[in-house]
Design a protein around this motif. Structure first.
Motif, PDB file in Angstrom:
ATOM      1  N   LEU A  10     -15.931  16.950-107.912  1.00 31.41           N
ATOM      2  CA  LEU A  10     -14.479  17.992-107.310  1.00 31.41           C
ATOM      3  C   LEU A  10     -14.367  19.808-107.907  1.00 31.41           C
ATOM      4  O   LEU A  10     -13.996  18.829-109.317  1.00 31.41           O
ATOM      5  CB  LEU A  10     -13.487  16.196-106.857  1.00 31.41           C
ATOM      6  CG  LEU A  10     -11.640  17.059-106.442  1.00 31.41           C
ATOM      7  CD1 LEU A  10     -12.096  17.216-105.108  1.00 31.41           C
ATOM      8  CD2 LEU A  10     -11.247  16.202-107.457  1.00 31.41           C
ATOM      9  N   TYR A  20     -15.598  19.465-102.868  1.00 36.03           N
ATOM     10  CA  TYR A  20     -16.543  18.087-102.751  1.00 36.03           C
ATOM     11  C   TYR A  20     -17.599  18.110-102.089  1.00 36.03           C
ATOM     12  O   TYR A  20     -18.207  18.591-101.389  1.00 36.03           O
ATOM     13  CB  TYR A  20     -15.471  16.653-102.305  1.00 36.03           C
ATOM     14  CG  TYR A  20     -16.004  15.284-102.131  1.00 36.03           C
ATOM     15  CD1 TYR A  20     -15.434  15.075-103.570  1.00 36.03           C
ATOM     16  CD2 TYR A  20     -16.588  14.577-100.994  1.00 36.03           C
ATOM     17  CE1 TYR A  20     -16.358  14.063-103.944  1.00 36.03           C
ATOM     18  CE2 TYR A  20     -16.933  14.022-101.127  1.00 36.03           C
ATOM     19  CZ  TYR A  20     -16.956  12.344-102.533  1.00 36.03           C
ATOM     20  OH  TYR A  20     -17.051  12.072-102.525  1.00 36.03           O
ATOM     21  N   ARG A 351      -4.761  16.186-101.746  1.00 36.47           N
ATOM     22  CA  ARG A 351      -6.031  17.343-102.605  1.00 36.47           C
ATOM     23  C   ARG A 351      -5.251  18.344-103.405  1.00 36.47           C
ATOM     24  O   ARG A 351      -5.242  19.068-104.776  1.00 36.47           O
ATOM     25  CB  ARG A 351      -6.737  17.967-101.743  1.00 36.47           C
ATOM     26  CG  ARG A 351      -7.547  17.360-101.341  1.00 36.47           C
ATOM     27  CD  ARG A 351      -8.323  17.873-100.226  1.00 36.47           C
ATOM     28  NE  ARG A 351      -8.046  17.168 -98.826  1.00 36.47           N
ATOM     29  CZ  ARG A 351      -7.769  18.216 -97.790  1.00 36.47           C
ATOM     30  NH1 ARG A 351      -8.834  18.701 -97.089  1.00 36.47           N
ATOM     31  NH2 ARG A 351      -6.853  17.302 -96.114  1.00 36.47           N
ATOM     32  N   LEU A 403     -12.085  12.056 -98.028  1.00 36.55           N
ATOM     33  CA  LEU A 403     -11.224  12.506 -99.285  1.00 36.55           C
ATOM     34  C   LEU A 403     -10.179  12.230 -99.792  1.00 36.55           C
ATOM     35  O   LEU A 403      -9.602  11.719-101.050  1.00 36.55           O
ATOM     36  CB  LEU A 403     -11.895  14.363-100.021  1.00 36.55           C
ATOM     37  CG  LEU A 403     -11.501  14.898-100.963  1.00 36.55           C
ATOM     38  CD1 LEU A 403     -12.555  14.070-102.401  1.00 36.55           C
ATOM     39  CD2 LEU A 403     -11.402  16.174-101.137  1.00 36.55           C
TER      40      LEU A 403
END
Ligand code: GUN
Ligand code: ZN
Length: 434
Positions: A10, A20, A351, A403
């Motif tokens: 990441l 990612y 994120r 993700l």
């Protein structure tokens, strides 16, 4: 020193977007000056041919991510965590000041500094902006420990020459002399940085604040750190002490303490003029959600901060904060974010939370491209995370389909057990026993 890592990876693009790679490659090696840096990061398939003779560490099922950056933490409050009080001011009086008074003893400071940095690393925090106590020797103790571990750490001696008990109160002129001495001793030595550190406006005389501002002008690449607009009682006190100031934040501006590399913890009870001032002065906010919840201080408004466009990132604020863990801080930030203007789960997606505690925090400190990310050229500070660290995590992360789902599971369920390694400048500094 050259080393390849193969694992999920990441990192972040310059615009903050998460990047990612399920099968990723991280190449760490010396730059032209011999300093370990990230040389390449991305997909294994695309990059591996460039590094065919390099030794490879393969980490199946693991996630390599940038080391976390804690924008605001008090090392002398390691033993204050979990001390309940009605609010900030009684908490300072009954717990914090008595604890910090013990840091007059260099042996105590050294013992806590050792434990404190070990604890940061155990939780995957590889850099931090740190308050020491008002005793100059507490800075020496912390800096020595950080230097020994090769960490990029910024810290400063607290300035507090009034409304503070014997034992932590310093003397105006001497406090400024000590600050200047510590800047010369530590700032720019290896990876260390100094921060001019007035505790908060109520505990500094005007003379001390002006002196701090003069030092900030003299040393523009040194950081400045303090607290602002945390708690209603504190704000009322500032209004009484500085009746001429437009706002609490304006007190700092009036003495030259708002500039690039200045970082103010909390920034909860601001108005739009304050937010605009933060942006205009290129001054950052350190957002401390576990502390704000524990001390009942209030809720940082992420939507208004975004709209105003001032830099901000996440911080633990231990010992007002309740955990060294970035996962705990990110989870609290998510919950607090839902109290803000948007009251929605849209702004603080996983994120974005992760960015606020890594690359975003680094940018707010003026260290983008240096720490908090794994772009080529960054210093090689990173963590190896185990998404299967507990039975529930293993079960939940196995079911993650994106993700964001993976990061959310880590944020909600993760703690120090997830952090399998913390690597500083390419060297393992924390690896739990198997
Ligand atoms: N304001 C002044 N000192 C402190 C401190 O040590 N912690 C917090 N949270 N706020 C403060
Ligand atoms: Zn604080």
């Amino acid at each position: 020193m050259a080393q390849l890592y193969r694992s999920a990876l990441l990192r972040f693009a310059d615009d903050g977007q998460a990047l990612y790679d399920q099968d990723g490659l991280l190449a760490v090696g010396p730059d032209d000056q011999g300093q370990p840096r990230v040389l390449a990061a991305g997909s294994w398939q695309a990059l591996a041919p460039r590094f065919s003779n390099w030794p490879v560490t393969v980490l199946p099922g693991r996630l390599i991510a940038p080391g976390f950056v804690d924008m605001h933490i008090h090392f002398p409050q390691t033993d204050v965590i979990g001390s309940p009080a009605e609010g900030l001011l009684p908490w300072l009086e009954h717990y914090t000041f008595p604890h910090e008074a013990r840091f007059a003893d260099p042996a105590h400071a050294a013992e806590v500094a050792h434990f404190f940095l070990g604890e940061l690393l155990r939780h995957g925090v590889t850099s931090a902006l740190v308050f020491a106590s008002s005793h100059p020797a507490s800075v020496d103790a912390l800096m020595r420990e950080a230097q020994g571990r090769g960490m990029r750490l910024i810290a400063g001696k607290v300035l507090q020459d009034r409304h503070s008990p014997e034992g932590v109160r310093d003397a105006t002129e001497q406090s400024l002399i000590d600050t200047e001495t510590l800047i010369r001793r530590w700032h720019g030595v290896d990876r260390l940085g100094y921060a001019i550190t007035p505790r908060f406006a109520p505990t500094s005389s005007r003379e001390q604040l002006r002196g701090a501002g003069a030092l900030a002008a003299l040393h523009p690449d040194v950081w400045v750190q303090s607290h602002v607009a945390e708690n209603a009682g504190e704000i009322a006190w500032v209004r009484q002490l500085f009746p001429e100031a437009r706002s609490y934040l304006a007190v700092y501006d009036s003495v030259g303490l708002m500039r690039r590399r200045a970082v103010y913890a909390h920034c909860i009870h601001l108005d739009e003029d304050d937010r605009a001032l933060l942006r205009e002065r290129h001054t950052a906010a350190a957002v401390c959600p576990t502390s704000n919840l524990f001390l009942g201080s209030g809720f940082f408004d992420y939507a208004k901060a975004e709209r105003a466009g001032f830099a901000h990132g996440l911080a633990s604020d231990v010992g007002g904060g309740t955990s060294f863990s970035p996962f705990a801080t990110m989870l609290a930030a998510y919950c607090v974010g839902r109290e803000g203007e948007t009251k929605a789960a849209t702004t603080l997606i996983p994120r974005a939370l992760w960015w606020l505690h890594t690359a975003g925090a680094a940018r707010a400190l003026g260290l983008d491209g240096v720490i908090g990310n794994l772009a080529p050229g960054c210093e090689a500070d990173f963590v190896v995370l185990n998404p299967q660290a507990t039975p529930l995590l293993a079960r939940r992360t196995r079911a993650a389909r994106s993700l964001d789902e993976l990061l959310f599971a880590l944020i909600v369920l993760g703690d120090d057990r997830v952090v399998e390694r913390a690597v500083i400048s390419g060297k393992i500094q924390h690896k739990p026993a198997p």
